[in-house]
Design an enzyme around this catalytic site. Structure first.
Site, PDB file in Angstrom:
ATOM      1  N   MET A  29      11.927  24.811   1.357  1.00  0.00           N
ATOM      2  CA  MET A  29      11.115  24.003   0.442  1.00  0.00           C
ATOM      3  C   MET A  29      11.961  23.258  -0.578  1.00  0.00           C
ATOM      4  O   MET A  29      11.700  22.087  -0.880  1.00  0.00           O
ATOM      5  CB  MET A  29      10.091  24.869  -0.284  1.00  0.00           C
ATOM      6  CG  MET A  29       9.171  24.081  -1.209  1.00  0.00           C
ATOM      7  SD  MET A  29       7.947  25.093  -2.056  1.00  0.00           S
ATOM      8  CE  MET A  29       6.860  25.503  -0.709  1.00  0.00           C
ATOM      9  N   ARG A  83     -10.791   0.422  15.057  1.00  0.00           N
ATOM     10  CA  ARG A  83     -10.672   1.333  13.920  1.00  0.00           C
ATOM     11  C   ARG A  83     -11.511   0.803  12.769  1.00  0.00           C
ATOM     12  O   ARG A  83     -12.473   1.405  12.360  1.00  0.00           O
ATOM     13  CB  ARG A  83      -9.186   1.482  13.528  1.00  0.00           C
ATOM     14  CG  ARG A  83      -8.927   2.518  12.459  1.00  0.00           C
ATOM     15  CD  ARG A  83      -7.451   2.573  12.068  1.00  0.00           C
ATOM     16  NE  ARG A  83      -6.986   1.315  11.499  1.00  0.00           N
ATOM     17  CZ  ARG A  83      -5.779   1.168  10.930  1.00  0.00           C
ATOM     18  NH1 ARG A  83      -4.925   2.176  10.903  1.00  0.00           N
ATOM     19  NH2 ARG A  83      -5.437   0.008  10.411  1.00  0.00           N
ATOM     20  N   LYS A  99       0.838  -1.196   0.000  1.00  0.00           N
ATOM     21  CA  LYS A  99       0.000   0.000   0.000  1.00  0.00           C
ATOM     22  C   LYS A  99       0.877   1.252   0.000  1.00  0.00           C
ATOM     23  O   LYS A  99       2.081   1.187   0.281  1.00  0.00           O
ATOM     24  CB  LYS A  99      -0.913   0.005   1.224  1.00  0.00           C
ATOM     25  CG  LYS A  99      -0.169   0.066   2.554  1.00  0.00           C
ATOM     26  CD  LYS A  99      -1.120   0.059   3.729  1.00  0.00           C
ATOM     27  CE  LYS A  99      -0.342   0.141   5.047  1.00  0.00           C
ATOM     28  NZ  LYS A  99      -1.229   0.231   6.217  1.00  0.00           N
ATOM     29  N   TYR A 144      16.741  30.715   5.862  1.00  0.00           N
ATOM     30  CA  TYR A 144      15.702  31.579   6.407  1.00  0.00           C
ATOM     31  C   TYR A 144      15.864  31.759   7.916  1.00  0.00           C
ATOM     32  O   TYR A 144      16.074  30.796   8.652  1.00  0.00           O
ATOM     33  CB  TYR A 144      14.316  31.008   6.125  1.00  0.00           C
ATOM     34  CG  TYR A 144      13.894  31.079   4.679  1.00  0.00           C
ATOM     35  CD1 TYR A 144      13.912  32.293   3.995  1.00  0.00           C
ATOM     36  CD2 TYR A 144      13.473  29.949   4.002  1.00  0.00           C
ATOM     37  CE1 TYR A 144      13.522  32.361   2.661  1.00  0.00           C
ATOM     38  CE2 TYR A 144      13.072  30.003   2.677  1.00  0.00           C
ATOM     39  CZ  TYR A 144      13.105  31.216   2.011  1.00  0.00           C
ATOM     40  OH  TYR A 144      12.714  31.279   0.703  1.00  0.00           O
TER      41      TYR A 144
END
Length: 360
Positions: free
Chosen positions: A302, A133, A40, A254
Site C-alpha cells: 500500500m 452507450r 475530464k 509481503y
C-alpha cells in the site's frame, strides 16, 4: 542527493510545455478544425485547472468535462472559454449548469425536453452511431432537434474503436453523415473525432476535434507516442527512503515472493498502490534510479515498494516510476502493459491525495 519537493513522499511532474507541444501537433493534424480539449477526470490525472489554462493558451477554443462539478472547478479557477458537459445530467443539475454557463448534452428526447425547460441553457445533441452507450437514436434526432430549437449549438457522436478498427469507425461516420444530411442543424458545431480519430481519421474531423488522451502525450492505441509527435506530460517520481544489503536467501516484502540468489542492494521507495502504483506490477516492473533501470523486488504494498539498486545509492536519490531520467525512460504505456491495463488508467489512477502535482 535529491530530496523530494516540500513534504511529498511521491510526486508527479506535469510538463505544461509538453502539453502545449501536443496541442500544436494535434492542431496540425486537425487541418483547420477547432479544438475542444478534454479535461475530464482532473485532466486524466494531470490537474484540470492548470491543464485547461495551458490548453487555452496553446489555442484550444473550448473544453470538455463529464460533471457539472468539474465545470465548476474550471470556472472557479478563472476559465472563461466554452465548456461542454458530456454526460446526461440529473435534472436538478441543469440550473447549476446554466448558472455556470456550461453547455450540456442531450442524449434522448426526454433529456432534450428537460433542457428546453431551463431558460438560457445551451445544448449539444449526441447521436448514437454504434457505440451504444450514450446518445439519441438516429430516428429520434428530428424530434430532439425541434424540441431544443435555438438552444442547440452542437451535434456530435463518439467512436467505439477509432484506435483499433477503421472499418467500424467508417461505418459510424456513414451513419453520422446520414443524420447530418437528413436534418438541418444550421450553425451548430459538428464534431466526432477523439484522439485516435484526430490522428488517423481525416473524414471525422468536421468542425471540431475532441482530443483527450493524446493531449497528455499518451498514445491512443498504446504504442509509442513519439511516432505521432506526442510528448508525455506526466512523470511519476519518488525517492530512495532507505537502502539495505540483502544476503543470499533473504526475502522482500509481503509473502517474500522475491528471494535474493546472491548479494543484492535494495532501495525502499515510498510509493505503493495507495499512490496509484499498481499491485499488479509486483515482481514485473522497473524504475529508474541513477539513470539506470532497476527491477522491482517482490510485491508492491500500500505504501512502499522495493527496487534493486547499487551499493552507492543514497537516501534521497530520485526514483522515476514512469518518465525519463538521463538517457533512459519508462513510459506509461510500458507500465500499463505490465499492469494489464491501458495508459489512460495509469495517469488517472495517480491519487491526488497522496501524490502532489508539480507544474513545470
Amino acid at each position: 542527493m535529491s530530496l523530494p519537493p516540500s513534504t511529498s513522499r511521491t510526486w508527479a511532474d506535469v510538463d505544461l510545455s509538453a502539453l502545449r507541444h501536443n496541442i500544436r501537433a494535434l492542431r496540425r493534424r486537425a487541418n483547420g478544425s477547432q479544438m475542444m480539449a478534454v479535461v475530464k477526470a482532473d485532466a486524466y490525472g494531470h490537474g484540470a485547472s492548470e491543464v485547461a489554462r495551458a490548453a487555452v493558451e496553446a489555442g484550444a477554443e473550448s473544453l470538455a468535462v463529464v460533471t457539472v462539478e468539474e465545470g465548476a472547478e474550471l470556472r472557479e479557477s478563472g476559465a472563461g472559454t466554452p465548456i461542454l458537459v458530456f454526460t446526461d445530467l440529473h435534472p436538478e443539475k441543469l440550473p447549476l449548469a446554466r448558472s455556470l454557463d456550461l453547455a450540456v448534452t442531450a442524449h434522448s428526447v426526454r433529456s432534450a425536453r428537460l433542457i428546453a425547460g431551463v431558460p438560457g441553457l445551451r445544448a449539444h445533441l449526441k447521436v448514437n452511431t454504434g457505440m451504444n452507450r450514450w446518445g439519441i437514436e438516429p430516428e429520434e434526432v428530428g424530434a430532439a432537434r425541434r424540441i431544443l430549437g435555438e438552444k442547440l449549438v452542437g451535434v456530435y457522436t463518439h467512436f467505439a474503436s477509432a484506435d483499433s478498427d477503421g472499418i467500424a469507425t467508417e461505418a459510424q461516420v456513414r451513419v453520422f453523415n446520414e443524420v447530418l444530411a437528413a436534418h438541418p442543424f444550421g450553425g451548430a458545431l459538428v464534431h466526432a473525432a477523439n484522439s485516435a480519430a484526430t490522428l488517423w481519421q481525416p473524414a471525422a474531423r468536421y468542425d471540431l476535434v475532441r482530443p483527450g488522451v493524446a493531449l497528455y502525450g499518451l498514445h491512443p492505441a498504446g504504442g509509442d507516442p513519439a511516432a505521432e509527435d506526442l510528448r508525455p506530460v506526466m512523470s511519476l517520481k519518488s525517492y530512495v527512503a532507505g537502502v539495505r544489503r540483502l544476503a543470499p536467501g533473504d526475502g522482500v516484502s509481503y509473502g517474500l515472493t522475491f528471494r535474493a540468489s546472491g548479494e543484492v542492494f535494495a532501495a525502499t521507495v515510498p510509493v505503493g498502490y495507495a499512490e496509484g502504483y499498481r499491485r499488479t506490477l509486483s515482481g514485473r516492473s522497473e524504475a529508474l534510479i541513477g539513470g539506470v533501470r532497476r527491477r522491482l523486488l517482490g510485491r508492491v504494498t500500500m505504501d512502499a515498494s522495493v527496487f534493486e539498486c547499487d551499493p552507492d545509492t543514497e537516501v534521497g536519490d530520485e526514483v522515476v516510476l514512469f518518465g525519463s531520467q538521463g538517457e533512459e525512460a519508462v513510459s506509461a504505456e510500458e507500465v500499463a502493459g505490465l499492469a494489464g491495463t491501458i495508459n489512460y488508467e495509469i495517469t488517472t489512477g495517480v491519487n491526488p491525495r497522496r501524490v502532489e502535482r508539480r507544474f513545470i
